[in-house]
Design an enzyme around this catalytic site. Structure first.
Site, mmCIF file in Angstrom:
data_model
loop_
_atom_site.group_PDB
_atom_site.id
_atom_site.type_symbol
_atom_site.label_atom_id
_atom_site.label_comp_id
_atom_site.label_asym_id
_atom_site.label_seq_id
_atom_site.Cartn_x
_atom_site.Cartn_y
_atom_site.Cartn_z
ATOM 1 N N CYS A 275 0.880 -1.183 0.000
ATOM 2 C CA CYS A 275 0.000 0.000 0.000
ATOM 3 C C CYS A 275 0.910 1.222 0.000
ATOM 4 O O CYS A 275 1.064 1.908 1.003
ATOM 5 C CB CYS A 275 -0.913 0.001 1.221
ATOM 6 N N ALA A 276 1.520 1.503 -1.137
ATOM 7 C CA ALA A 276 2.738 2.304 -1.175
ATOM 8 C C ALA A 276 2.551 3.814 -1.160
ATOM 9 O O ALA A 276 3.399 4.540 -0.633
ATOM 10 C CB ALA A 276 3.559 1.920 -2.404
ATOM 11 N N ALA A 277 1.511 4.323 -1.809
ATOM 12 C CA ALA A 277 1.394 5.777 -1.978
ATOM 13 C C ALA A 277 1.318 6.474 -0.618
ATOM 14 O O ALA A 277 0.703 5.943 0.314
ATOM 15 C CB ALA A 277 0.158 6.099 -2.808
ATOM 16 N N PRO A 278 1.971 7.636 -0.498
ATOM 17 C CA PRO A 278 2.666 8.430 -1.529
ATOM 18 C C PRO A 278 4.133 8.085 -1.728
ATOM 19 O O PRO A 278 4.830 8.780 -2.442
ATOM 20 C CB PRO A 278 2.507 9.853 -1.002
ATOM 21 N N GLY A 279 4.630 7.051 -1.055
ATOM 22 C CA GLY A 279 5.969 6.577 -1.348
ATOM 23 C C GLY A 279 7.030 6.844 -0.305
ATOM 24 O O GLY A 279 8.208 6.540 -0.536
ATOM 25 N N LYS A 281 7.651 5.331 2.542
ATOM 26 C CA LYS A 281 8.283 4.098 3.017
ATOM 27 C C LYS A 281 8.986 3.362 1.878
ATOM 28 O O LYS A 281 10.019 2.717 2.095
ATOM 29 C CB LYS A 281 7.241 3.216 3.702
ATOM 30 N N ASP A 299 -0.247 0.239 -5.407
ATOM 31 C CA ASP A 299 -1.338 1.010 -4.813
ATOM 32 C C ASP A 299 -2.526 0.980 -5.769
ATOM 33 O O ASP A 299 -2.349 0.935 -6.990
ATOM 34 C CB ASP A 299 -0.917 2.456 -4.545
ATOM 35 N N ASP A 347 1.508 -1.431 4.959
ATOM 36 C CA ASP A 347 1.141 -0.211 5.687
ATOM 37 C C ASP A 347 -0.329 0.026 5.358
ATOM 38 O O ASP A 347 -0.664 0.759 4.439
ATOM 39 C CB ASP A 347 2.026 0.948 5.236
ATOM 40 N N CYS A 400 -1.480 3.632 11.283
ATOM 41 C CA CYS A 400 -1.357 4.884 12.050
ATOM 42 C C CYS A 400 -2.612 5.075 12.877
ATOM 43 O O CYS A 400 -3.170 6.168 12.952
ATOM 44 C CB CYS A 400 -1.095 6.070 11.124
#
Length: 448
Positions: A275-279, A281, A299, A347, A400
């Protein structure tokens, strides 16, 4: 009429334009926009200077954050409760009340007079006396050292004092007890500093700290966060900070910076960021791997995925591949990825209850029903990516949020389903009133 009023505002030195911009943000968020997006659009529309940008941001975000408290003052002084007030009037009263109650450096007279001027210039001419009367009554009570009555029940009192949904204060008390719940609630309303992650390819926290100091911006290295730098004296456009164009840093909260290192990625590893965006991590992983390896940033949002590529290009990392896809279907779409990745980061989409200080509108968007929906989504996502993990591989699950159903209970359920998964460690980070950083949860698992 309003066009003429706006023309007049642009030549004003009273801060009216900044307050009009803040009112615009409140209206956009009330109509469903996200606060950060609404603020960005309004700031671009009005081309404010740095001082007015800061004023607009503080009033808008503060009014959104303190909405329940401000409504309680409207309820107390208004002839009608807040929810029955005309929407434009209610938001304008929020704007004025926030300045009176929470911004001591602004004279009450300025807060009241500018609110009345906005009413006269923007569709509320007949209600300007209402604005004037209610704000003056509130100011008199507040300056006398008194407060409006508080509910007796602790969860309701905490909800009103710290402007939180009652369901959330009830949960906080249930999870942590009354004293800790109050500390967490206070932290939700603490205007946060922002953190940078320094790009280890081209700078260090100390070098960037000195570079910022030279232009009058103070910052501090963050204990326990090797690449982190806390910036505490800047409220302008972060893209104007030294080193941005050169890719020396990106904005990333300290809690978030703890995540990627727990994967312990090595050069030449195959890594999935599900779940990469916005990048943030993904690029952190690339830096930890010396930009040597195969990182797949996936994503389901095509527009947000573009930001991964933009951030990677600015930071100068080349090992990231992007894929527009739903990570819960990756094995079906890529059968050759079964057991392919040595490291997987999930994430996960979550309720964001750990980020309420930074995202003032998030507290009003979430509900117990939405939490349950997210729990199901997270469970599906986790179960879908486990087959992609190589034997001996490591998976890090992070959110989070603070909700146990999304965190420790989610992992407990996962372990009961996959017997070959081993929990190496887990940590729940709670926000508190004495320190900065988001609330966060991290679990580190290994496939044996």
């Amino acid at each position: 009429m309003e066009a003429l009023f706006l023309s007049k505002l642009k030549g004003s030195t009273s801060g009216l334009l900044a307050r009009k911009a803040a009112w615009d943000v409140l209206q956009a968020v009330s109509a469903g926009a996200y606060a950060d997006i609404a603020l960005d659009r309004v700031l671009k529309k009005y081309s404010l200077n740095d001082v007015d940008r800061a004023l607009t941001t503080e009033i808008a975000y503060g009014s959104i954050r303190q909405m329940k408290l401000l409504d309680s003052w409207v309820d107390y002084f208004g002839k009608q409760p807040s929810y029955k007030q005309p929407p434009l009037l209610r938001l304008l009263l929020h704007l004025g009340l926030y300045q009176i109650l929470k911004m001591d450096r602004i004279p009450s007279s300025a807060a009241i007079n500018t609110s009345v001027e906005l009413a006269k210039g923007c569709q509320l001419v007949k209600l300007a006396p209402v604005v004037n009367g209610l704000l003056r009554a509130a100011d008199r009570l507040y300056r006398s050292g008194k407060e409006i009555p508080l509910p007796e029940k602790i969860s309701e009192r905490l909800a009103q004092e710290q402007s939180l949904p009652i369901w959330l204060t009830q949960e906080l008390i249930h999870w942590k007890g009354e004293t800790a719940a109050e500390s967490i609630a206070i932290a939700f309303n603490k205007v946060p500093f922002f953190d940078l992650r320094v790009n280890r390819f081209c700078s260090t926290p100390l070098a960037l700290k000195n570079e910022l100091h030279e232009v009058g911006i103070e910052s501090n290295c963050i204990d326990g966060v090797p690449d982190g730098l806390e910036v505490n004296t800047y409220s302008g456009d972060v893209r104007k900070l030294p080193g941005y164009k050169q890719g020396k840093w990106c904005v990333q909260d300290r809690s978030s910076q703890w995540v990627a290192p727990l994967l312990e990625p090595c050069p030449h590893d195959r890594v999935l960021d599900a779940c990469a965006a916005p990048g943030c991590k993904s690029t952190h992983l690339a830096e930890l791997m010396n930009d040597q390896g195969e990182i797949w940033a996936v994503d389901r949002s095509h527009s947000r995925l573009k930001r991964v590529l933009e951030n990677a290009a600015r930071l100068g990392v080349n090992s990231i591949n992007t894929m527009h896809a739903d990570s819960s279907n990756l094995l079906q779409e890529n059968p050759n990825w079964e057991g392919y990745f040595q490291r997987i980061l999930v994430d996960a989409p979550c309720s964001g209850l750990g980020t309420l200080a930074r995202n003032p509108d998030a507290r009003w968007r979430m509900s117990p029903v939405k939490v349950e929906e997210l729990v199901l989504l997270q469970a599906k996502l986790l179960k879908s990516v486990i087959p992609l993990l190589a034997p001996g591989g490591r998976l890090v699950y992070s959110t989070c949020t603070l909700h146990p159903k999304e965190n420790c209970q989610q992992i407990k359920n996962l372990l009961s389903t996959f017997s070959k998964l081993k929990l190496l460690n887990q940590k729940q980070i709670w926000p508190n009133s004495k320190s900065s950083g988001d609330g966060f949860y991290i679990a580190v698992l290994e496939l044996i």
